[in-house]
Design a protein around this motif. Sequence first.
Motif, PDB file in Angstrom:
ATOM      1  N   ARG A 151       0.832  -1.207   0.000  1.00  0.00           N
ATOM      2  CA  ARG A 151       0.000   0.000   0.000  1.00  0.00           C
ATOM      3  C   ARG A 151       0.865   1.255   0.000  1.00  0.00           C
ATOM      4  N   ASP A 152       0.303   2.352  -0.537  1.00  0.00           N
ATOM      5  CA  ASP A 152       1.027   3.622  -0.455  1.00  0.00           C
ATOM      6  C   ASP A 152       0.743   4.279   0.895  1.00  0.00           C
ATOM      7  N   PHE A 176      -4.956  11.887   7.435  1.00  0.00           N
ATOM      8  CA  PHE A 176      -5.421  11.191   8.648  1.00  0.00           C
ATOM      9  C   PHE A 176      -6.918  10.903   8.527  1.00  0.00           C
ATOM     10  N   ALA A 177      -7.636  11.829   7.844  1.00  0.00           N
ATOM     11  CA  ALA A 177      -9.105  11.710   7.756  1.00  0.00           C
ATOM     12  C   ALA A 177      -9.549  10.616   6.794  1.00  0.00           C
ATOM     13  N   THR A 178      -8.598  10.014   6.048  1.00  0.00           N
ATOM     14  CA  THR A 178      -8.955   8.922   5.122  1.00  0.00           C
ATOM     15  C   THR A 178      -8.154   7.653   5.458  1.00  0.00           C
ATOM     16  N   THR A 179      -7.841   7.488   6.726  1.00  0.00           N
ATOM     17  CA  THR A 179      -7.075   6.312   7.173  1.00  0.00           C
ATOM     18  C   THR A 179      -7.915   5.515   8.162  1.00  0.00           C
ATOM     19  N   ARG A 180      -7.902   4.188   7.984  1.00  0.00           N
ATOM     20  CA  ARG A 180      -8.552   3.336   8.989  1.00  0.00           C
ATOM     21  C   ARG A 180      -7.505   2.941  10.029  1.00  0.00           C
ATOM     22  N   LEU A 190      -2.058   7.797  -0.725  1.00  0.00           N
ATOM     23  CA  LEU A 190      -1.425   8.916  -1.420  1.00  0.00           C
ATOM     24  C   LEU A 190      -0.961   8.480  -2.813  1.00  0.00           C
ATOM     25  N   ASP A 191      -1.310   9.285  -3.816  1.00  0.00           N
ATOM     26  CA  ASP A 191      -0.799   9.038  -5.166  1.00  0.00           C
ATOM     27  C   ASP A 191       0.684   9.449  -5.160  1.00  0.00           C
ATOM     28  N   PRO A 192       1.600   8.507  -5.471  1.00  0.00           N
ATOM     29  CA  PRO A 192       3.034   8.835  -5.375  1.00  0.00           C
ATOM     30  C   PRO A 192       3.423  10.075  -6.192  1.00  0.00           C
ATOM     31  N   THR A 239       4.557  16.731  -4.585  1.00  0.00           N
ATOM     32  CA  THR A 239       4.198  18.154  -4.485  1.00  0.00           C
ATOM     33  C   THR A 239       3.944  18.561  -3.025  1.00  0.00           C
ATOM     34  N   LEU A 240       4.017  17.591  -2.120  1.00  0.00           N
ATOM     35  CA  LEU A 240       3.641  17.883  -0.727  1.00  0.00           C
ATOM     36  C   LEU A 240       4.857  18.106   0.163  1.00  0.00           C
ATOM     37  N   ASP A 241       4.609  18.758   1.289  1.00  0.00           N
ATOM     38  CA  ASP A 241       5.639  18.960   2.295  1.00  0.00           C
ATOM     39  C   ASP A 241       5.826  17.652   3.080  1.00  0.00           C
TER      40      ASP A 241
END
Length: 303
Positions: free
Chosen positions: A148-149, A154-158, A190-192, A197-199
């Motif tokens: 998995r990536d 946090f709001a889309t994690t189980r 997360l799309d690799p 583009t993220l911090d």
Amino acid sequence: MTPEESIDRIEAAGRPRPQDRRLHARGAVYDGKFVPSGHIKTVAAHLTTETDVVVRFSNGSPKFRSDDRTKGIRGMAVKFLRDGKAVHDLVAANFRAFPSRDAEGFIELVEALTALAGKDKAKGLGRLAKLLVKHPESRATLKAFAGRDAPASFATTRFDGLHAFYLLDAEGKRRAFRYRLVPQLGEVDLDPKHAKTLDANFLIPQLDHLLTTGPVIFTLAFQFAEPGDPTHDPSRAWPEHRTLLPAGQFVITGRTADEEKWQRSVFDPTRLAEGVELSDDPVLRFRPGAYSISAERRLSAQQ
Ligand code: HEM
């Protein structure tokens, strides 16, 4: 291995800053409430009445400056509050089963993963290979995890509690259960390409931003055991078709004003309100000793 030795080994492998948690070093604390569903019959009052909560989301690394863009452990820890004091804690992670049936295997995994994340990748791979031979129970969980990536938010994690506990009803009947925290927004990795583009520290600011548009909601779901399902071994998931009931929802509203107080405190998976009891899981029983030593050391470094 004693709890103290486990913390010595985590420190030697992960080199956390003295003032931080020895694992899950970077996190942020949020206010919210628990709204019960009415589906769970129990004497545990915190599960049947609306209750204030605080929630700490974290990156599992011992390094405060860990990279949220890379796959790894993320945590969600909850305190149910009565008159501002914690009466029950949930401490869960983005694993479906624990990667080891004992504490020793977990520390070996921390040692392998911190070596892999550092400069000595060959040492990390060697440690991981050894671990897989010694702890065959880890293979399936680690394979699923590696496939998995990193979580997109946090709001889309189980998050799963992984250990078994017992729930008591008014007739004195005890039922073994495991809990999971299921995001209302669904699970998104997360799309690799987007990750670039993220911090490195994007998860907390992103959740803060999301909360400006409304609450973030998780369902607390209980999976109930059938006879023969192991309660002592967190590395063995119970069959997915076991009865799963929503106990209620966590409605998370924004950053807490008491951040410093809750950052200092311990989220302890064995802090249980009346109506919930510990199982015979040795990993669960090992954790509070290790957490206290981590807390003692980080708090004395903060003075
Ligand atoms: C032998 C097993 C384990 C050991 C030795 C261990 C060790 C630790 C330590 C030392 C801390 C920092 C405590 C503090 O300073 O307050 C911690 C935090 C944490 N652990 Fe574990 N852990 C274990 C198992 C687990 C399991 C099974 C889960 C998930 C189900 C988990 C999830 C977490 C989370 C979410 C935190 C952060 C809590 C917070 O936000 O304060 N750990 N762990």
